[in-house]
Design a protein around this motif. Structure first.
Motif, PDB file in Angstrom:
ATOM      1  N   VAL A 295       1.929 -39.476  29.628  1.00  8.17           N
ATOM      2  CA  VAL A 295       3.206 -39.636  28.927  1.00  8.17           C
ATOM      3  C   VAL A 295       2.908 -39.600  27.426  1.00  8.17           C
ATOM      4  O   VAL A 295       1.902 -40.159  26.982  1.00  8.17           O
ATOM      5  CB  VAL A 295       3.878 -40.977  29.312  1.00  8.17           C
ATOM      6  CG1 VAL A 295       5.135 -41.211  28.502  1.00  8.17           C
ATOM      7  CG2 VAL A 295       4.189 -41.008  30.807  1.00  8.17           C
ATOM      8  N   PRO A 296       3.744 -38.949  26.612  1.00 12.29           N
ATOM      9  CA  PRO A 296       3.502 -38.930  25.159  1.00 12.29           C
ATOM     10  C   PRO A 296       3.432 -40.348  24.588  1.00 12.29           C
ATOM     11  O   PRO A 296       4.200 -41.220  24.988  1.00 12.29           O
ATOM     12  CB  PRO A 296       4.715 -38.170  24.607  1.00 12.29           C
ATOM     13  CG  PRO A 296       5.189 -37.339  25.747  1.00 12.29           C
ATOM     14  CD  PRO A 296       4.924 -38.145  26.985  1.00 12.29           C
ATOM     15  N   ASP A 297       2.512 -40.561  23.660  1.00  9.51           N
ATOM     16  CA  ASP A 297       2.355 -41.864  23.027  1.00  9.51           C
ATOM     17  C   ASP A 297       3.254 -41.925  21.791  1.00  9.51           C
ATOM     18  O   ASP A 297       2.954 -41.322  20.763  1.00  9.51           O
ATOM     19  CB  ASP A 297       0.896 -42.101  22.631  1.00  9.51           C
ATOM     20  CG  ASP A 297       0.612 -43.555  22.322  1.00  9.51           C
ATOM     21  OD1 ASP A 297       1.578 -44.299  22.079  1.00  9.51           O
ATOM     22  OD2 ASP A 297      -0.568 -43.956  22.348  1.00  9.51           O
ATOM     23  N   LEU A 298       4.355 -42.651  21.891  1.00  8.47           N
ATOM     24  CA  LEU A 298       5.331 -42.729  20.814  1.00  8.47           C
ATOM     25  C   LEU A 298       5.400 -44.134  20.206  1.00  8.47           C
ATOM     26  O   LEU A 298       6.397 -44.494  19.573  1.00  8.47           O
ATOM     27  CB  LEU A 298       6.722 -42.312  21.327  1.00  8.47           C
ATOM     28  CG  LEU A 298       6.816 -40.903  21.922  1.00  8.47           C
ATOM     29  CD1 LEU A 298       8.233 -40.628  22.407  1.00  8.47           C
ATOM     30  CD2 LEU A 298       6.393 -39.859  20.897  1.00  8.47           C
ATOM     31  N   ARG A 299       4.342 -44.909  20.388  1.00  9.36           N
ATOM     32  CA  ARG A 299       4.327 -46.271  19.846  1.00  9.36           C
ATOM     33  C   ARG A 299       4.070 -46.274  18.345  1.00  9.36           C
ATOM     34  O   ARG A 299       3.714 -45.257  17.758  1.00  9.36           O
ATOM     35  CB  ARG A 299       3.235 -47.089  20.550  1.00  9.36           C
ATOM     36  CG  ARG A 299       3.427 -47.226  22.051  1.00  9.36           C
ATOM     37  CD  ARG A 299       2.215 -47.861  22.694  1.00  9.36           C
ATOM     38  NE  ARG A 299       1.018 -47.042  22.513  1.00  9.36           N
ATOM     39  CZ  ARG A 299      -0.219 -47.473  22.724  1.00  9.36           C
ATOM     40  NH1 ARG A 299      -0.418 -48.714  23.127  1.00  9.36           N
ATOM     41  NH2 ARG A 299      -1.247 -46.657  22.548  1.00  9.36           N
ATOM     42  N   TRP A 300       4.227 -47.436  17.719  1.00  9.56           N
ATOM     43  CA  TRP A 300       3.928 -47.549  16.291  1.00  9.56           C
ATOM     44  C   TRP A 300       2.427 -47.427  16.066  1.00  9.56           C
ATOM     45  O   TRP A 300       1.640 -47.463  17.022  1.00  9.56           O
ATOM     46  CB  TRP A 300       4.503 -48.846  15.715  1.00  9.56           C
ATOM     47  CG  TRP A 300       3.701 -50.104  15.903  1.00  9.56           C
ATOM     48  CD1 TRP A 300       3.117 -50.557  17.055  1.00  9.56           C
ATOM     49  CD2 TRP A 300       3.419 -51.093  14.906  1.00  9.56           C
ATOM     50  NE1 TRP A 300       2.491 -51.772  16.835  1.00  9.56           N
ATOM     51  CE2 TRP A 300       2.669 -52.122  15.518  1.00  9.56           C
ATOM     52  CE3 TRP A 300       3.741 -51.218  13.550  1.00  9.56           C
ATOM     53  CZ2 TRP A 300       2.220 -53.247  14.819  1.00  9.56           C
ATOM     54  CZ3 TRP A 300       3.307 -52.353  12.859  1.00  9.56           C
ATOM     55  CH2 TRP A 300       2.557 -53.346  13.497  1.00  9.56           C
ATOM     56  N   GLY A 301       2.001 -47.285  14.828  1.00  7.50           N
ATOM     57  CA  GLY A 301       0.615 -46.935  14.535  1.00  7.50           C
ATOM     58  C   GLY A 301      -0.394 -48.048  14.612  1.00  7.50           C
ATOM     59  O   GLY A 301      -1.596 -47.776  14.643  1.00  7.50           O
ATOM     60  N   ARG A 302       0.035 -49.338  14.655  1.00  7.79           N
ATOM     61  CA  ARG A 302      -0.912 -50.442  14.648  1.00  7.79           C
ATOM     62  C   ARG A 302      -1.058 -51.042  16.044  1.00  7.79           C
ATOM     63  O   ARG A 302      -0.733 -52.193  16.297  1.00  7.79           O
ATOM     64  CB  ARG A 302      -0.482 -51.508  13.635  1.00  7.79           C
ATOM     65  CG  ARG A 302      -0.594 -51.071  12.197  1.00  7.79           C
ATOM     66  CD  ARG A 302      -1.999 -50.596  11.811  1.00  7.79           C
ATOM     67  NE  ARG A 302      -3.038 -51.575  12.098  1.00  7.79           N
ATOM     68  CZ  ARG A 302      -3.386 -52.586  11.303  1.00  7.79           C
ATOM     69  NH1 ARG A 302      -2.752 -52.767  10.148  1.00  7.79           N
ATOM     70  NH2 ARG A 302      -4.357 -53.409  11.639  1.00  7.79           N
ATOM     71  N   ARG A 303      -1.604 -50.229  16.941  1.00  6.92           N
ATOM     72  CA  ARG A 303      -1.776 -50.687  18.324  1.00  6.92           C
ATOM     73  C   ARG A 303      -2.921 -51.673  18.469  1.00  6.92           C
ATOM     74  O   ARG A 303      -3.106 -52.290  19.509  1.00  6.92           O
ATOM     75  CB  ARG A 303      -1.997 -49.482  19.232  1.00  6.92           C
ATOM     76  CG  ARG A 303      -0.829 -48.514  19.192  1.00  6.92           C
ATOM     77  CD  ARG A 303      -1.293 -47.090  19.360  1.00  6.92           C
ATOM     78  NE  ARG A 303      -0.247 -46.155  18.961  1.00  6.92           N
ATOM     79  CZ  ARG A 303      -0.446 -44.857  18.834  1.00  6.92           C
ATOM     80  NH1 ARG A 303      -1.645 -44.352  19.053  1.00  6.92           N
ATOM     81  NH2 ARG A 303       0.532 -44.074  18.457  1.00  6.92           N
ATOM     82  N   ASP A 304      -3.739 -51.789  17.409  1.00  2.63           N
ATOM     83  CA  ASP A 304      -4.858 -52.727  17.435  1.00  2.63           C
ATOM     84  C   ASP A 304      -4.390 -54.163  17.279  1.00  2.63           C
ATOM     85  O   ASP A 304      -5.142 -55.095  17.572  1.00  2.63           O
ATOM     86  CB  ASP A 304      -5.842 -52.397  16.307  1.00  2.63           C
ATOM     87  CG  ASP A 304      -5.175 -52.367  14.939  1.00  2.63           C
ATOM     88  OD1 ASP A 304      -4.145 -51.671  14.798  1.00  2.63           O
ATOM     89  OD2 ASP A 304      -5.674 -53.042  14.016  1.00  2.63           O
ATOM     90  N   ILE A 305      -3.154 -54.373  16.810  1.00  2.19           N
ATOM     91  CA  ILE A 305      -2.592 -55.716  16.713  1.00  2.19           C
ATOM     92  C   ILE A 305      -1.833 -55.987  18.007  1.00  2.19           C
ATOM     93  O   ILE A 305      -0.967 -55.210  18.401  1.00  2.19           O
ATOM     94  CB  ILE A 305      -1.634 -55.836  15.508  1.00  2.19           C
ATOM     95  CG1 ILE A 305      -2.308 -55.356  14.220  1.00  2.19           C
ATOM     96  CG2 ILE A 305      -1.156 -57.278  15.358  1.00  2.19           C
ATOM     97  CD1 ILE A 305      -1.359 -55.276  13.038  1.00  2.19           C
ATOM     98  N   LYS A 306      -2.146 -57.110  18.645  1.00  2.00           N
ATOM     99  CA  LYS A 306      -1.547 -57.376  19.958  1.00  2.00           C
ATOM    100  C   LYS A 306      -0.168 -58.015  19.785  1.00  2.00           C
ATOM    101  O   LYS A 306       0.035 -59.217  19.974  1.00  2.00           O
ATOM    102  CB  LYS A 306      -2.460 -58.255  20.811  1.00  2.00           C
ATOM    103  CG  LYS A 306      -2.117 -58.226  22.300  1.00  2.00           C
ATOM    104  CD  LYS A 306      -3.209 -58.892  23.115  1.00  2.00           C
ATOM    105  CE  LYS A 306      -2.872 -58.946  24.599  1.00  2.00           C
ATOM    106  NZ  LYS A 306      -2.830 -57.610  25.227  1.00  2.00           N
ATOM    107  N   THR A 307       0.797 -57.168  19.364  1.00  2.00           N
ATOM    108  CA  THR A 307       2.153 -57.652  19.149  1.00  2.00           C
ATOM    109  C   THR A 307       2.954 -57.599  20.449  1.00  2.00           C
ATOM    110  O   THR A 307       2.544 -56.973  21.431  1.00  2.00           O
ATOM    111  CB  THR A 307       2.886 -56.811  18.087  1.00  2.00           C
ATOM    112  OG1 THR A 307       3.183 -55.515  18.640  1.00  2.00           O
ATOM    113  CG2 THR A 307       2.042 -56.650  16.835  1.00  2.00           C
ATOM    114  N   VAL A 308       4.133 -58.220  20.404  1.00  2.00           N
ATOM    115  CA  VAL A 308       5.005 -58.224  21.582  1.00  2.00           C
ATOM    116  C   VAL A 308       5.914 -56.997  21.610  1.00  2.00           C
ATOM    117  O   VAL A 308       6.842 -56.935  22.416  1.00  2.00           O
ATOM    118  CB  VAL A 308       5.851 -59.516  21.639  1.00  2.00           C
ATOM    119  CG1 VAL A 308       4.948 -60.728  21.744  1.00  2.00           C
ATOM    120  CG2 VAL A 308       6.782 -59.627  20.442  1.00  2.00           C
ATOM    121  N   GLN A 309       5.646 -56.001  20.790  1.00  2.00           N
ATOM    122  CA  GLN A 309       6.436 -54.759  20.785  1.00  2.00           C
ATOM    123  C   GLN A 309       6.023 -53.899  21.986  1.00  2.00           C
ATOM    124  O   GLN A 309       5.263 -52.946  21.851  1.00  2.00           O
ATOM    125  CB  GLN A 309       6.217 -53.997  19.479  1.00  2.00           C
ATOM    126  CG  GLN A 309       6.642 -54.766  18.247  1.00  2.00           C
ATOM    127  CD  GLN A 309       6.409 -53.960  16.986  1.00  2.00           C
ATOM    128  OE1 GLN A 309       6.971 -52.880  16.821  1.00  2.00           O
ATOM    129  NE2 GLN A 309       5.585 -54.476  16.092  1.00  2.00           N
TER     130      GLN A 309
END
Length: 285
Positions: free
Chosen positions: A137-151
């Protein structure tokens, strides 16, 4: 029987647990989280989870809600109160409650701290014996995936899309290469026996289980390359697997309907799962 959860200093039945409607975790996903594994009533890799929590808090300029010792005590108390032998403890830290504003509150607000348990079988997961199927599936997340946010809305959408395609989970793809799974790190084993996984960067979560498994793989004599790999490389691999706190090492047997290897869990993934559980049993606190 109702679970006991922890909310801002109090242990409460889950039906009585509440948090402000003005909490920034609710309004802006202005929050980070950690999920720690419970195995045999003990915590796996707790100190590594705390180190990653500190990093996430620092990256978002969030205030730590408690000391590591206090957080350990809360984790252990929840395990005891809920009688958890195998499962997970979810911990979430938010910036706290403040009137809705895109700017961070001018006055420092007390962080909100919530923890709850989820009992589940981990040591003997049926999927570990059969393997799972993934869809790209295309990766359309925000750029800071290294931060374990609840997004986590897009990973949830990607997982739902994978299920619609008849798969169990999704691997996210960006610029032709695999970043990671929806809630796990992705790995392949080449025809020559080299273990390849994406190198650490802003593009992926710095997985705690990933780090432990790579250490154990190196100790076992496996050759490891930390670099991006393409979807075509993954489909041509001898084995594939994912790592996470809830799945440990989980074999992947197909990608986009194409069998990986002979379409059954491979020996490298199976062995890494075995030694990971052995190490977890030995080092749990």
């Amino acid at each position: 029987m109702s679970r006991i959860v922890y909310v801002n200093g109090a242990y409460l039945p889950e039906a009585e647990a509440t948090i402000s409607v003005f909490d920034r975790g609710f309004l802006f996903a202005d929050a980070v989280y950690e999920v720690t594994t419970v195995l045999g009533g003990k915590l796996i890799d707790f100190h590594a989870h705390m180190a990653r929590l500190d990093r996430s808090l620092s990256e978002l300029d969030l205030t730590a809600p408690a000391s590591h010792d206090d957080l350990l005590a809360i984790h252990r108390e929840l395990v005891t109160r809920n009688g958890v032998d195998e499962g997970l403890i979810y911990m979430q830290v938010t910036r706290g409650a403040a009137d809705r504003d895109f700017l961070f509150p001018a006055k420092v607000t007390p962080p909100s701290l919530v923890l709850f348990t989820q009992a589940m079988a981990l040591r003997d997961k049926p999927a570990a014996r059969t393997g799972i199927r993934v869809a790209s599936v295309p990766d359309l997340r925000w750029g800071r995936r290294d931060i374990k946010t609840v997004q986590l809305l897009y990973p949830s959408m990607a997982k739902m899309e994978a299920v619609r395609q008849g798969a169990d989970d999704a691997w996210l793809v960006e610029d032709g290469v695999v970043t990671e799974g929806t809630s796990n790190n992705a790995h392949i084993v080449t025809a020559g026996g080299t273990l390849i996984t994406r190198n650490l960067s802003h593009a992926i979560l710095h997985g705690i289980t990933r780090a432990a498994v790579l250490r154990l793989a190196a100790d076992s004599g496996l050759t490891i390359e930390e670099r991006p790999f393409t979807l075509d490389e993954a489909k041509a691999a001898r084995e594939a697997f994912v790592t996470s706190a809830s799945s440990f090492v989980m074999p992947v047997i197909s990608i986009d309907g194409m069998a990986i290897g002979d379409g059954t869990p491979g020996p490298v993934a199976q062995r890494l799962r075995e030694i990971y559980i052995e190490e977890a049993d030995r080092t749990a606190i």
